[in-house]
Scaffold this active site. Structure first.
Site, short mmCIF file in Angstrom:
data_model
loop_
_atom_site.label_atom_id
_atom_site.label_comp_id
_atom_site.label_asym_id
_atom_site.label_seq_id
_atom_site.Cartn_x
_atom_site.Cartn_y
_atom_site.Cartn_z
N GLU A 1 22.85 -20.43 -0.06
CA GLU A 1 22.93 -20.70 -1.50
C GLU A 1 21.57 -20.48 -2.15
O GLU A 1 21.46 -19.95 -3.26
CB GLU A 1 23.43 -22.12 -1.74
CG GLU A 1 24.89 -22.29 -1.33
CD GLU A 1 25.29 -23.76 -1.20
OE1 GLU A 1 24.80 -24.58 -1.99
OE2 GLU A 1 26.08 -24.08 -0.30
N HIS B 1 38.61 -6.71 -2.93
CA HIS B 1 39.04 -7.70 -3.94
C HIS B 1 39.17 -9.09 -3.32
O HIS B 1 39.95 -9.91 -3.81
CB HIS B 1 40.37 -7.31 -4.58
CG HIS B 1 40.43 -5.89 -5.05
ND1 HIS B 1 40.11 -5.52 -6.34
CD2 HIS B 1 40.73 -4.73 -4.40
CE1 HIS B 1 40.23 -4.20 -6.46
NE2 HIS B 1 40.60 -3.70 -5.29
N SER C 1 25.26 -33.70 3.44
CA SER C 1 25.41 -34.31 2.12
C SER C 1 24.93 -35.75 2.21
O SER C 1 25.11 -36.41 3.23
CB SER C 1 26.89 -34.27 1.71
OG SER C 1 27.15 -35.29 0.76
N LYS D 1 30.02 -33.37 5.75
CA LYS D 1 29.62 -32.09 5.19
C LYS D 1 28.49 -31.42 5.95
O LYS D 1 27.55 -32.06 6.40
CB LYS D 1 29.15 -32.26 3.72
CG LYS D 1 30.24 -32.59 2.75
CD LYS D 1 31.16 -31.40 2.39
CE LYS D 1 30.47 -30.31 1.62
NZ LYS D 1 30.30 -30.63 0.21
#
Ligand code: ARG
Length: 460
Positions: A292, A158, A279, A285
């Protein structure tokens, strides 16, 4: 010009140019050029065997087809406006190269058994490449698991901290998924590797063509036993698309774990620069774009599968032009898998791990199960011990400390079976080593997994 078409005999009117474009598949099925040439060469030999063509004619056709193949391979094949698909294009070009004898090649054959054959050859050979990529991924995973066997981390259910595990145990979870993928793919390759050629348009071949010979020439392990099935079956496409979807789901879940583990909040891993991007706005970043994209592309592959299933479901028996819609989904899925498997291998083998952060994330409450098991070993029934360990967690909370800081008397108030040796429980490594039944996270059982996977991969 209808008269230029291979099937133009019974037509008098011209085709709407829009329909020509709508009908054509050459812009994508040209990918089958090699399979188409191989299929035709084998067919020419089989025609010579039954005396439909002479052996000189066979040589002419086989050599002419070799030239056609060469033209494709060297990028000089010129597609003409009338070339509807790869089959008509190759036959048209063969005619230009060898003359009238090219017109004998299609004797008893239909594009229906031709396309089914070509596509099986292509799918089989591409699947074998994918199988290599899957095995490379598994071997990179196993290698890493072996090297980093000492590293321990929290295991989650979980997405909540559950029990301590070895990092290698987590890695190998995916290796086992991928092994099942590889085994499934081997079975699919085996099942698809049967020959449709010699089925004709649907009813079979009228010239007693030697289909066993064709199968042998083209590397098929068997001949399809029913001509209607031969031209209409595309289950191999369905199976491969399902395989691709499921394999991508495994890659996607692996990627999702890495995205979470690479976040600042977790800090368990850092992806290498080779598989991250920055980024354009925020200089600090470093984004896990590779993961992804892998996660995103799993949706794309599933889409190809569901699209094809919808096309496939309502087709009446034997060949219908809907079946031309089988190619683009599989081409796209195969390309996506080839890329994704290699990128996943790259991501996995180059990331850096941060064992100290993994260790910091281990908390004493994760040993509550071990407290329950401690009492079990002292003869208390598990259902009771589960309760008592829960009460120990609560007592610690009430005292504003962790369980390991409780007094022996606190424990003994919960159950008299607690004794001084309870202090030995507060050891993550020990908890891990306790899970030593087959498949557990102990060192020995993780090494056992590594051994078994290596054996399967044939690495010593
Ligand atoms: N381009 C077609 C396909 O991909 C080839 C088979 C055409 N057969 C036919 N009867 N029109 O399915």
């Amino acid at each position: 010009m209808t008269s230029a078409k291979l099937w133009g005999g019974r037509f008098t009117g011209a085709t709407d140019p829009l329909m020509d474009a709508f009908n054509a598949s050459i812009h994508f099925d040209k990918r089958l050029f090699e399979a188409d040439v191989l299929g035709s060469q084998a067919y020419a030999k089989a025609l010579a065997r039954i005396g439909i063509i002479t052996s000189q004619e066979q040589d002419l056709l086989v050599n002419g087809l070799e030239t056609v193949l060469n033209e494709w391979q060297t990028n000089i094949f010129v597609i003409q406006p009338g070339d509807e698909d790869i089959h008509t294009a190759n036959e048209r070009r063969l005619g230009e190269l060898v003359g009238n004898v090219a017109g004998k090649l299609h004797t008893g054959r239909s594009r229906n058994d031709q396309v089914a054959t070509d596509f099986r050859i292509w799918a089989r050979d591409e699947s074998k490449k994918l199988l290599i990529y899957v095995k490379q991924l598994i071997s990179a995973t196993v290698e890493r698991a072996e090297k980093e066997i000492d590293v321990i981390m929290p295991g989650y259910t979980h997405l909540q901290r559950a029990q301590p595990i070895r990092w290698s145990h987590w890695l190998l979870c995916y290796a086992w998924s991928w092994q099942a993928d590889a085994q499934r793919l081997e079975e699919i390759i085996d099942r698809m590797n049967v020959l449709p050629l010699g089925s004709g348009a649907l009813a079979g071949n009228p010239f007693n063509i030697d289909r066993e010979l064709l199968a042998k020439e083209l590397g098929f392990k068997n001949v399809i036993q029913n001509s209607l099935y031969g031209v209409s079956d595309r289950d191999f496409v369905a199976e491969l698309l399902f395989w691709a979807s499921l394999t991508m789901i495994h890659i996607s879940r692996f990627s999702e774990d890495l995205i979470i583990y690479s976040s600042g909040e977790f800090g368990f891993v850092t992806l290498s620069d080779a598989y991250s991007t920055g980024s354009s706005l925020m200089p600090q970043k470093k984004n896990p774009d590779s993961c992804e994209l892998l996660r995103g592309k799993s949706g794309r592959v599933f889409g190809q599968m569901s699209g094809f299933f919808m096309t496939y479901k309502g087709i009446p028996s034997t060949y219908n032009k809907d079946l031309q819609e089988d190619k683009e989904p599989l081409f796209d899925a195969v390309d996506t898998l080839a890329g994704s498997l290699q990128i996943t291998t790259g991501v996995l083998s180059t990331l850096t791990i941060h064992p100290e952060n993994m260790k910091k994330s281990l908390s004493i409450d994760m040993l509550a199960t071990d407290v329950a098991e401690y009492l079990v070993r002292k003869g208390v029934p598990f259902r009771e011990t589960h309760h008592i360990a829960g009460a120990a967690v609560r007592t610690a909370e009430e005292h504003g400390c962790t369980m390991d800081k409780l007094e022996l008397s606190d424990f003994q108030q919960l159950h008299p079976a607690f004794s001084q040796d309870i202090t030995e429980i507060w050891n993550f490594e020990k908890s891990i080593e306790n899970r030593s039944s087959l498949g557990g996270t102990s060192r020995a059982t993780v090494l056992e997994q590594i051994h078994k996977l290596k054996e399967w991969l044939n690495i010593n």
